[in-house]
Scaffold this motif. Structure first.
Motif, mmCIF file in Angstrom:
data_model
loop_
_atom_site.group_PDB
_atom_site.id
_atom_site.type_symbol
_atom_site.label_atom_id
_atom_site.label_comp_id
_atom_site.label_asym_id
_atom_site.label_seq_id
_atom_site.Cartn_x
_atom_site.Cartn_y
_atom_site.Cartn_z
ATOM 1 N N GLY A 86 -11.734 125.765 31.056
ATOM 2 C CA GLY A 86 -13.523 126.483 30.443
ATOM 3 C C GLY A 86 -13.334 127.614 29.710
ATOM 4 O O GLY A 86 -14.326 128.606 29.291
ATOM 5 N N LEU A 87 -12.091 128.267 29.414
ATOM 6 C CA LEU A 87 -12.041 129.830 28.880
ATOM 7 C C LEU A 87 -12.254 128.888 27.227
ATOM 8 O O LEU A 87 -12.889 129.753 26.902
ATOM 9 N N ILE A 88 -11.523 128.526 26.873
ATOM 10 C CA ILE A 88 -11.511 127.923 25.702
ATOM 11 C C ILE A 88 -12.997 127.921 25.666
ATOM 12 O O ILE A 88 -13.578 127.832 24.494
ATOM 13 N N ASP A 89 -13.158 126.769 26.508
ATOM 14 C CA ASP A 89 -15.352 126.745 26.156
ATOM 15 C C ASP A 89 -15.803 127.056 25.828
ATOM 16 O O ASP A 89 -16.764 127.238 25.136
ATOM 17 N N SER A 90 -15.750 128.642 26.509
ATOM 18 C CA SER A 90 -16.545 129.621 26.326
ATOM 19 C C SER A 90 -16.329 130.337 25.247
ATOM 20 O O SER A 90 -17.106 130.930 24.430
ATOM 21 N N TYR A 91 -15.283 130.867 24.353
ATOM 22 C CA TYR A 91 -14.864 131.631 23.855
ATOM 23 C C TYR A 91 -15.209 130.585 22.496
ATOM 24 O O TYR A 91 -15.586 131.526 21.603
ATOM 25 N N GLN A 92 -15.539 129.779 22.277
ATOM 26 C CA GLN A 92 -15.657 128.342 21.337
ATOM 27 C C GLN A 92 -16.704 128.635 20.118
ATOM 28 O O GLN A 92 -16.871 128.978 19.129
ATOM 29 N N PHE A 93 -18.156 128.891 21.523
ATOM 30 C CA PHE A 93 -19.610 129.143 20.617
ATOM 31 C C PHE A 93 -20.067 130.290 20.553
ATOM 32 O O PHE A 93 -20.984 130.736 20.852
ATOM 33 N N THR A 94 -18.822 131.859 20.524
ATOM 34 C CA THR A 94 -18.819 133.367 20.156
ATOM 35 C C THR A 94 -18.460 133.673 19.455
ATOM 36 O O THR A 94 -17.037 132.902 18.558
ATOM 37 N N SER A 95 -18.432 135.093 19.283
ATOM 38 C CA SER A 95 -17.379 135.903 17.838
ATOM 39 C C SER A 95 -15.949 135.956 18.083
ATOM 40 O O SER A 95 -15.089 136.301 17.989
ATOM 41 N N GLU A 96 -15.647 135.193 19.636
ATOM 42 C CA GLU A 96 -14.232 135.532 20.552
ATOM 43 C C GLU A 96 -14.050 134.396 19.673
ATOM 44 O O GLU A 96 -12.785 134.413 20.859
ATOM 45 N N SER A 97 -14.661 133.571 19.405
ATOM 46 C CA SER A 97 -13.683 132.072 19.016
ATOM 47 C C SER A 97 -12.241 131.940 18.845
ATOM 48 O O SER A 97 -11.049 131.113 18.873
ATOM 49 N N GLY A 98 -11.901 132.683 17.802
ATOM 50 C CA GLY A 98 -10.485 133.288 17.405
ATOM 51 C C GLY A 98 -9.320 133.355 18.328
ATOM 52 O O GLY A 98 -8.134 132.727 18.656
ATOM 53 N N ARG A 99 -10.500 133.846 19.928
ATOM 54 C CA ARG A 99 -9.328 133.640 20.714
ATOM 55 C C ARG A 99 -8.641 133.086 21.938
ATOM 56 O O ARG A 99 -7.901 132.572 22.894
ATOM 57 N N THR A 100 -9.240 131.303 21.433
ATOM 58 C CA THR A 100 -8.896 130.221 22.513
ATOM 59 C C THR A 100 -7.708 129.964 21.517
ATOM 60 O O THR A 100 -7.323 129.389 22.489
#
Length: 1009
Positions: free
Chosen positions: A56-70
């Protein structure tokens, strides 16, 4: 979003919180909550719960400016799988490998991730896929994407071959998305034809998914423009933007639509799209997607600035509005900076070169009508250089001509005016004047220039003519024109031509009157008309000079009718005066070749007056007479306006063929002469005429589209433009181009509501509901039908209200909104009963029965009672029917009700006859259903051959029921009866229904043997 933890978290509450967070909007708040839930999941010791939290955390990061944090949570998941793969349930394992693709793509799209790190993930992805038994197809697709991003075309071509050769499996992207990437690369390489061929399965509807055809429609726009396929590009814009609008995951598609607008003369439309999605400019979107939007925005804003719209305000979320020029600076700088970061990471200039090329794009055309209105830009576009007024207004072209024309003396071509060149120029100018040619003014300007040369002299009459035509050229400056006309009159007086002198002063007076000094100009005109009457009686003024002054006076007074003490009496008097003037002009028609056009001018003015008084037939007759006279005078360019007025009158009289012919002629003869609103009106008349005669809807759509374009260019064109959009939307609907029609009709609704009768709003919502139904957007369709019904309920006639309520029920039923659908059907039923339409009321009742079966706790019994209501309603109506045709219609509906009752019983039965847990209820229900089916067969049989297909369908249903009840012989007999009923009709031209019935009957027989 705040979360107060007042009680200890349990695994179940954390799982519920994960589910709730999954439905939140992507952004910092969702990311923070996802991080918190990972921490809470760790405290439970539940490995499966922790897996779900990390996914769920990966999914949340994926479509924002924090995608690099995945990377961090994903790397942790990989370690967990390597250590204890048994902890991964099948759904988590699928999500892990599916998200591997996301990780790689997001790393490529984030310039802060080193290129070496990106490359290291690719072999790891391949290893994990192979271990899990998956195809390497997604791996090759990711490698291809990286090569494309880096501009390595050779590597990309090799990987494309390997990608498409690898097997497809559960980890592969859908075919539509794969074709998206492949075609995009081909287009980037300049092979537009191949790209469009690659995308064809998606564009023609064979392949689709949640993001397709949305993305491919947007990608196709520029390739289509490059190939000159503008109509297809327009269609794909209308289709695609509706799908992408407001969708944050489709920012690259939105960017393509903005780019398309900037390259097709639709900057105003592009600015609307940008303003609606401006939040994505600074939202911290996935960097590569944001770069797409920034560069497209910079292109659009540059175009607007170049067109003189640098100061237009553009509202930005949370900011004070900025001008286009200010926003251009911001977006261009941001795009360049982001592109530079990618290139520094990649070690190439690929991204910067692409961004620079896009921002420097030049339009493929300055005019591609879309059929949807863009907001009017604050600084208007340059006016058209040639103009004439709208067909729907007074004949201003004739007014200007009356002020401009001069009756050249019969001996003018023999005048000796100086040098040979000047004499030739004078002769040519006079020839064009006598011919009433539009280029006469230019010829007189040439004479004036030549006459100003040293050593050149003109006699008094020649000089008067030159001065007069200088006044014509100065009509845009009424004061200058007034002065020059009066000077010319003095010169004609000195040359011994009192008639032309008086006519010149009359034109000066007319110029004063139309420039705001109405009373002064009209008083002078009246005096000059009296003077010309005297001169004409003495033979010192021509009939043309006299009728010109009288016509000018009539025009001025026509403009004052509304302010007259008694408008009706003033209109009567003016009508009589114009009829007398027309008779005088006809009487002296042979005196001057130009009297034919003078007669036409009078006909136009009188026709306009009568049209305004509601006498359309007389007006149409006068406009037709004017057209005839203009052509007789060999001045077809002057006929254009009369043809336009004739088209308008004919359409209002229900003569679409005459309107079509006149409108075509007006467009042909008046090309380049009409103002934008006039062009819009003519194209709309032509579109409506073609539609009224049932002609080619493609041509109807073409002319309606032109009408929307010209209305968009005109001041005050909102109402006409909305009507044109309604006509266009209807044509597109009939052409089954539902998504285009929906876009046009949605755009038209606000202006229709503001400028038109509510009936037009109802029509727009009705058609829009039909489009949305075809597009499977049943919820929105239902809303539009209901909104239209709410308007129609206030009308005297209630048929439209009933139809719309019924359509709303159908749409809401299709959307699965059972309660709302049942209410709409109940509303329709009541209306149909009131209108005396029992067959329609029965259909609404039957629909409610099916909803009842699905939704009520009592299920089948209540639903059957509702269906019985339809049966009683129709039985009573048959007994009361006044004629055989009505009884036939009602019997057919009753037969259909019997059959639907049988279907209801079967579908509502929980089991089949013979099931182990059946207590005999199923058999009794099937026997009841069979009884209703037999009633349906009997009823359809009584209706004869027209009901044959319905009868055989009921026979087949009865056969299947007999089979389910174990009555093999009866089932066989019924199936053979159907085959016999159709005889030897199994021929190439047999209709599809016949083929289906025979095939089903044979299949049943085969199953029974």
């Amino acid at each position: 979003m705040t979360h107060e933890n007042t009680t200890p978290y349990t695994a179940e509450s954390i799982r519920r919180a994960l589910w709730e967070n999954d439905s939140e909007t992507y952004g910092p708040a969702r990311n923070a909550r996802a991080e918190e839930l990972v921490g809470l999941a760790e405290t439970t010791g539940d490995r499966e719960l922790l897996l779900d939290a990390l996914l769920g955390l990966i999914d949340s990061y994926q479509f924002t400016s924090e995608s690099g944090r995945t990377l961090v949570p994903f790397a942790r998941l990989l370690r967990m799988w390597d250590e204890r793969p048994a902890d991964f349930h099948s759904r988590a394992l699928h999500r892990l490998h599916w998200q591997f693709k996301w990780i790689v793509y997001s790393l490529i799209g984030n310039p802060d991730i080193p290129l070496d790190a990106v490359r290291r993930w690719l072999p790891d992805m391949e290893r994990h896929y192979r271990v899990a038994g998956h195809s390497v197809r997604p791996v090759r697709a990711a490698e291809f994407h990286l090569a494309q991003h880096l501009g390595d075309d050779g590597q990309a071509a090799r990987l494309l071959t390997e990608w498409t050769a690898a097997d497809r499996d559960r980890m592969s992207d859908c075919l539509a998305c794969e074709l998206n990437e492949q075609g995009e690369w081909q287009a980037d390489c300049g092979d537009d034809e191949r790209a469009l061929a690659t995308w064809a399965p998606v564009l023609n509807g064979e392949q689709s998914c949640a993001e397709q055809p949305h993305l491919i429609l947007a990608l196709s726009l520029v390739p289509l423009l490059r190939l000159g396929r503008f109509d297809e590009a327009r269609r794909n814009h209308l289709r695609g933007y509706r799908l992408a609008r407001g969708n944050g995951s489709l920012v690259p598609a939105l960017a393509r639509h903005i780019e398309f607008c900037a390259l097709t003369g639709n900057e105003a439309r592009g600015l609307e799209i940008l303003a609606e999605h401006a939040a994505y400019l600074d939202s911290g979107e996935e960097p590569l997607s944001r770069l797409q939007l920034l560069s497209a925005a910079a292109l659009l804003l540059r175009r607007l600035t170049e067109l003189g719209h640098a100061d237009i305000p553009v509202p930005l979320p949370g900011d004070a509005p900025v001008t286009t020029e200010q926003l251009l600076t911001r977006t261009r700088d941001a795009a360049r900076d982001l592109a530079r970061r990618f290139d520094e990471r990649n070690g190439t200039d690929q991204v910067s070169a692409w961004v620079a090329a896009r921002m420097a794009g030049t339009p493929f055309t300055d005019r591609l009508p879309l059929g949807v209105r863009g907001a009017r830009l604050a600084t208007g576009s340059p006016a058209r250089t040639q103009s004439a007024p709208e067909p729907a207004q007074a004949t201003a072209a004739a007014e200007a001509r009356a002020a401009a024309e001069q009756a050249a003396p019969a001996a003018a071509e023999d005048a000796d005016g100086g040098s040979t060149d000047l004499a030739a120029l004078l002769a040519e100018a006079r020839r064009r004047t006598l011919a009433q040619h539009p280029d006469a003014r230019a010829a007189w300007r040439a004479v004036a220039t030549a006459a100003d040369r040293p050593g050149t002299a003109l006699d008094k009459s020649d000089r008067a003519e030159v001065t007069y035509h200088a006044a014509v050229d100065a009509l845009d400056d009424p004061e200058a024109a007034d002065t020059l006309f009066r000077r010319a009159a003095e010169q004609f007086e000195a040359a011994g031509d009192p008639g032309e002198a008086a006519a010149g002063r009359a034109r000066a007076a007319y110029t004063r009157a139309v420039s705001g000094r109405t009373e002064q100009g009209l008083a002078e005109l009246d005096a000059l008309c009296a003077e010309l009457h005297t001169l004409h009686a003495d033979g010192r003024a021509t009939t043309r000079q006299l009728t010109g002054a009288l016509l000018a006076s009539a025009r001025i007074r026509m403009g004052t009718l509304r302010t007259a003490p008694d408008p009706a009496a003033a209109a009567d008097a003016l009508t009589d005066e114009l009829r007398a003037l027309l008779a005088r002009a006809e009487e002296h028609r042979a005196e001057d070749p130009r009297m034919c056009s003078r007669i036409a001018d009078i006909c136009c003015l009188l026709g306009g007056l009568l049209a305004g008084r509601g006498d359309a037939p007389q007006a149409a007759e006068l406009f037709a007479r004017a057209v005839e006279r203009y052509h007789e005078a060999a001045v077809p360019w002057y006929a254009a306006e009369a043809e336009a007025r004739l088209a308008e009158a004919a359409l209002s009289l229900g003569r679409p063929q005459q309107a079509e012919q006149a409108a075509r002629a007006a467009l042909d003869h008046g090309a380049g002469l009409f103002e934008p609103l006039g062009c819009a009106h003519l194209h709309l008349i032509l579109a409506e005429s073609l539609a009224a005669t049932g002609q080619d809807d493609d041509e109807v759509a073409d002319h309606a589209l032109e009408a929307t374009h010209w209305a968009d260019q005109a001041d005050g064109g909102e109402g006409l433009g909305a009507w044109a959009q309604l006509v266009l939307g209807g044509a597109l609907l009939r052409l089954r181009r539902y998504d285009e029609s929906a876009s046009v009709l949605e755009s038209a609704l606000p202006a229709l509501a503001e400028h038109h009768h509510e009936g037009h709003v109802v029509q727009a919502r009705w058609w829009l509901g039909e489009c949305l139904t075809e597009l499977d957007d049943h919820r929105q369709a239902g809303e539009h039908f209901l909104l239209a019904a709410d308007i129609a309920k206030g009308w005297d006639g209630q048929r439209d209200h009933a139809v719309l309520a019924h359509l709303a029920g159908d749409a809401l039923n299709g959307a699965g909104l059972n309660e709302e659908a049942a209410a709409a059907y109940a509303r329709a039923e009541e209306l149909w009963r009131t209108l005396g339409r029992p067959q329609s009321a029965a259909r609404a009742v039957r629909a409610r029965a099916w909803i009842t079966l699905r939704t009520t706790g009592s299920g089948l019994p209540v639903a059957q009672d509702v269906m019985a209501t339809a049966e009683r309603l129709l039985t009573e109506a048959i007994a009361e029917a006044a004629d055989d045709d009505s009884r036939t219609t009602l019997r057919a509906e009753l037969a259909g009700t019997y059959r639907q009752t049988a279907e209801l019983l079967v579908r509502g039965c929980d089991s089949e006859p013979g099931d182990e847990d059946d207590d005999g209820t199923a058999r009794r229900t099937y026997e009841d259903a069979l009884g209703y089916t037999e009633q349906a067969i009997a009823a359809f049989t009584s209706l004869g051959r027209p009901a044959r297909h319905d009868r055989t369908a009921a026979q087949l249903m009865a056969a299947w029921l007999e089979s389910d009840l174990g009555h093999t012989s009866a089932a066989t007999t019924r199936a053979r009866t159907v085959l016999s009923d159709y005889g030897d009709e199994d021929t190439p031209d047999t209709d599809d229904t016949t083929k289906r019935r025979r095939a089903e009957a044979q299949a049943l027989l085969d199953s029974l043997t």
